[in-house]
Design a protein around this motif. Structure first.
Motif, short mmCIF file in Angstrom:
data_model
loop_
_atom_site.label_atom_id
_atom_site.label_comp_id
_atom_site.label_asym_id
_atom_site.label_seq_id
_atom_site.Cartn_x
_atom_site.Cartn_y
_atom_site.Cartn_z
N ARG A 119 -40.94 -15.68 1.80
CA ARG A 119 -41.23 -16.30 3.14
C ARG A 119 -42.01 -14.88 3.78
O ARG A 119 -43.28 -15.16 4.32
CB ARG A 119 -40.27 -16.57 3.87
CG ARG A 119 -40.22 -16.69 5.33
CD ARG A 119 -41.22 -17.49 5.85
NE ARG A 119 -40.91 -19.14 5.37
CZ ARG A 119 -41.70 -19.89 4.75
NH1 ARG A 119 -42.78 -19.62 4.53
NH2 ARG A 119 -41.35 -21.20 4.28
N TYR A 120 -41.54 -13.65 3.53
CA TYR A 120 -42.10 -12.71 4.10
C TYR A 120 -43.74 -12.37 3.71
O TYR A 120 -44.42 -12.17 4.67
CB TYR A 120 -41.50 -11.39 3.80
CG TYR A 120 -41.96 -9.92 4.33
CD1 TYR A 120 -41.36 -9.77 5.39
CD2 TYR A 120 -42.71 -9.28 3.78
CE1 TYR A 120 -41.79 -8.31 6.14
CE2 TYR A 120 -43.54 -8.05 4.24
CZ TYR A 120 -42.81 -7.71 5.52
OH TYR A 120 -43.28 -6.61 6.13
N ARG A 171 -46.22 -16.37 4.60
CA ARG A 171 -45.80 -16.95 5.82
C ARG A 171 -46.12 -18.65 5.92
O ARG A 171 -45.33 -19.19 6.60
CB ARG A 171 -46.61 -16.23 7.24
CG ARG A 171 -46.17 -14.83 7.27
CD ARG A 171 -44.86 -14.80 8.15
NE ARG A 171 -44.24 -13.35 7.75
CZ ARG A 171 -42.88 -13.22 8.01
NH1 ARG A 171 -42.27 -14.03 8.54
NH2 ARG A 171 -42.44 -12.20 7.50
#
Ligand SMILES: Cc1cc2nc3c(=O)[nH]c(=O)nc-3n(C[C@H](O)[C@H](O)[C@H](O)COP(=O)(O)OP(=O)(O)OC[C@H]3O[C@@H](n4cnc5c(N)ncnc54)[C@H](O)[C@@H]3O)c2cc1C
Length: 614
Positions: A33-34, A37
């Protein structure tokens, strides 16, 4: 059976699919996720990530922390340590990659609320040994799971993944996975551009010490069912060092860990007659392995070896001398808390056997072997290394990508990186997550496609044990023995017996040879034939059936690798009686395998070990 006729097929599309939401899977989900996005990130777990995997019941220590902020250790030190412990054979590029990032992972855990113990004098994290730091870790897993839950588009709990799906437009590229919901039976088809396998290690491959009375009591989590290996093996990913099974010296019957006792309580071991025995075996061990026996710390397998030899010489049981240390009330508290924090079963066993370590020195024993990639051994998938550090022969694509395009791994799944433990597994998940995002971004508009035929065939195969049982059950009036099917528990016990007797389990003091292995492989082949007749009474048993399938395939890999490596590299983990010595001239190398699912054959090869750190 009405339940199953109403079975739904659920399709889930994602950019990154993480299989197994344990330590590595949570790390992979979080980091994907980091960096990604806008990507769709899905995590699928056969239990519930809140309390799943080997860390489910919490831990008392984080076993891999460099402490670079205080200049306690550098990543190179950890590579040297792991290399020494594994008798020279680790992937130094991968190990270094974890070590340089692991501190930041631990700092995140603290930020997320994990209570760390601190040294009152220095204010630093409280050390137990050179690499371990102490935590109040009962809620370790829920804390880590929360980060993954918040990062994922969705976490699918209670889905047992049984197979990977391959791209129908490009061979050797992954396209997703299939599995079933263990509660309602729904069939799941996950279509994904990249897949990260982080499904833990393997227990119940070899016959455990506790069979009838305490069945299920094992050191490694009983639900670690080798999916991490079987899923990639089945689609042709190369595996490494699968012979490198682990055997642990632990408190007898409860598998309580001994590290804190040695390191913090300064307890020591003795034989049944109160004698020190390790030094007695030094010369004998030196003949087998050369100067590894003089290294500091002495490799884990060699410490097992001395204990085993002493027991074989008839001077067992080996005991931990606790009576002295436990006179100190502080040490007594630490000794008990060590178990109450993570292996409560050991305290219960002692209570049930009238053992108070203040008055009785408890027995130690060696466990049955397990297969795993994150502890003091490093079996697992052969993965591409970091671009800035790996030698060219260890690089064919993205970091932690296996030899199948788009298929990544982390934690127990990945071979060559021993001693990463919980924090290193999470870190490796993060590394794999970041690399998978790069892979997906580079794919652009190109998408893998799943074949309808493939997942429909798999659906039939996955649910077949329910049908086999339903039909076959009519042929018997009672009991569990049927002419038409075998139950998962019967198959499991047959597997454990084969592995124990032929591939070097407890029954033979971990000893095997070529004739035994050859016969063991034949018997595994016959077991595989019979797995076509697995019968499952309900969804729980269907899960057991697929866990067994995974265990059998991983066991075959273990047997093949053990046969291929004609030396005894890790005495104390296992012995090739026909090649009893370490042979650096011919075997200072990795063993690699590749399974061909069409022919059922294994191809074996050697790969070079590069020493990057001095
Ligand atoms: C008894 C014990 C003590 C330990 N002590 C320590 C310690 O003190 N400190 C330390 O740092 N480390 C310790 N470790 C090591 C640490 O627990 C492991 O290194 C770490 O958990 C490995 O992470 P992983 O993600 O690879 O596997 P796991 O954390 O086990 O996660 C695997 C996940 O995959 C899921 N899964 C499996 N198969 C499937 C499937 N087919 N479909 C879907 N999901 C699936 C499982 O349910 C699980 O959630 C210990 C381990 C054990 C067993």
């Amino acid at each position: 059976m009405g339940l199953f006729t109403r079975r739904k097929t659920v399709f889930v599309d994602s950019d990154i699919l993480v299989i197994g939401g344990g330590m590595a899977g949570c790390g992979a989900t979080y980091e994907s996720r980091y960096w990604g996005r806008d990507l769709k990130i899905v995590c699928v777990e056969k239990a519930n990530i809140e309390r799943s995997g080997a860390v489910a019941q919490g831990l008392y220590a984080i076993n891999c922390y460099m402490g670079m902020q205080w200049n306690e250790n550098q990543p190179e030190d950890h590579v040297r340590y792991a290399r020494n412990d594994l008798m020279g054979l680790v992937r130094e590029d991968l190990g270094y990659d974890i070590a340089r990032h692991v501190d930041s992972t631990v700092h995140k855990f603290e930020e997320w609320g994990l209570p760390m113990m601190r040294d009152p004098k220095t204010g630093r994290y409280q050390r137990e040994g050179k690499w371990q730091i102490m935590i109040h870790g009962e809620s370790y897993k829920p804390i880590v799971a929360e980060a993954a839950r918040k990062a994922a588009n969705k976490v699918y709990n209670r889905i047992m993944v049984t197979h990977l799906l391959m791209d129908r437009t490009k061979s050797n590229r992954v396209a997703g996975a299939v599995g079933f919901n263990v509660r309602n039976g729904d069939f799941y088809v996950f279509r994904s551009k990249a897949v990260i396998v982080s499904a833990g290690g393997a227990s119940h491959i070899f016959k455990p010490r506790a069979v009838g009375e305490g069945m299920g009591r094992t050191w490694y989590a009983p639900w670690s069912s080798a999916s991490a290996y079987a899923l990639p093996i089945f689609v042709g990913a190369k595996m490494m060092q699968m012979e490198n099974r682990i055997v642990l010296t632990r408190f007898k019957d409860g598998y309580g860990p001994v590290g804190a006792y040695f390191l913090h309580l300064k307890t020591y071991t003795e034989n049944a007659y109160g004698e020190e025995y390790e030094s007695k075996w030094r010369d004998h061990t030196k003949e087998l392995v050369g100067d590894y026996v003089d290294r500091h710390p002495v490799p884990t397998c060699l410490r097992n070896h001395a204990l085993l030899e002493e027991v074989k010489a008839g001077r067992g049981p080996i005991r931990m001398v606790t009576k002295e240390a436990f006179q100190d009330p502080h040490k007594e508290t630490v000794g008990w808390e060590n178990f109450l924090g993570m292996t409560i079963g050991q305290a219960v066993v002692w209570a049930s056997q009238n053992i108070d370590p203040k008055h009785t020195n408890p027995e130690l024993t060696t466990s049955e072997p397990y297969v795993m990639g994150s502890h003091a051994t490093c079996s697992g998938a052969w993965a591409s290394g970091p671009a800035d550090y790996a030698p060219s022969e260890y690089q064919w694509g993205y970091n932690r990508m296996m030899t199948v395009d788009g298929l990544f791994g982390a934690g127990d799944t990945i071979g060559g990186t021993a001693h990463k433990f919980s924090s290193g597994s999470f870190t490796e998940g993060r590394i794999a997550g970041k690399a998978a995002v790069n892979y997906v971004n580079d794919l652009g508009s190109e998408q893998p496609e799943v074949s309808e035929q493939e997942y429909e065939d798999l659906e039939r195969a996955i649910y077949q044990p329910l049908e086999t049982y339903r039909v076959g059950r009519n042929e018997i009036v009672a009991g569990t023995v049927s002419p038409s099917y075998i139950l998962p528990i019967n198959g499991l016990q047959r597997l454990e017996k084969i592995m124990d007797e032929y591939v070097g389990g407890i029954g033979s003091f971990y000893t095997t040879n070529e004739p035994l292995l050859t016969r063991g492989i034949e018997l595994l082949g016959m077991l595989k034939e019979d797995l076509a007749y697995l019968g499952a009474e309900d969804l729980h048993q269907l899960q057991r059936a697929w866990e067994l399938q995974h265990r059998v395939l991983a066991s075959e890999a273990v047997a093949q690798h053990t046969l291929f490596r004609t030396e005894t590299r890790w005495p104390g983990y296992y012995y090739r009686a026909d090649h009893p010595k370490l042979d650096d001239k011919d075997w200072h190398c990795f063993t690699l395998s590749r399974y061909d699912r069409d022919s059922g054959k294994w191809e074996m090869e050697k790969a070079p070990v590069y020493h990057i750190v001095d």
